[in-house]
Design a protein around this motif. Structure first.
Motif: not given
Length: 114
Positions: A87-92
């Protein structure tokens, strides 16, 4: 009186001394090939990963109850960690284009942003 949203009457920021110094330093760094920096970082990271893998040696275990418990614990951690990490990588990844648009709105050329 100029309208706020029209963009008329707005001044472009003048480059400060520190930004001129930064540009000069970046100009000196561009003398080093980007390919050299990339290759050095890649091969250094691969060497570090291989060294750590050889040091830990997860494949040389004798097996047993301790390893089974550790395996189930690590699987539980992976199940809890990976969705949050993804989720964090996708948001970035999704914010990337907006960062470029933001810096372009500040008047920076595309070459300086990338």
């Amino acid at each position: 009186r100029p309208h706020i949203l029209s963009g008329r009457g707005l001044r472009q920021p003048t480059p400060s001394r520190s930004s001129k110094v930064c540009r000069a330093a970046l100009g000196a760094l561009t003398a080093i090939s980007v390919q050299e920096v990339y290759s050095t970082a890649l091969y250094g990271s691969l060497a570090l990963a291989a060294t750590l893998a050889a040091w830990v040696q997860p494949w040389s275990g004798a097996g047993g109850e301790d390893e089974e418990a550790a395996s189930s614990t690590s699987q539980g951690l992976a199940v809890a960690f990976l969705p949050v990490w993804l989720l964090c990588v996708a948001g970035d990844w999704l914010q990337g284009p907006y960062v470029y648009a933001l810096y372009e709105s500040y008047g920076l050329p595309r070459e300086d942003i990338a």
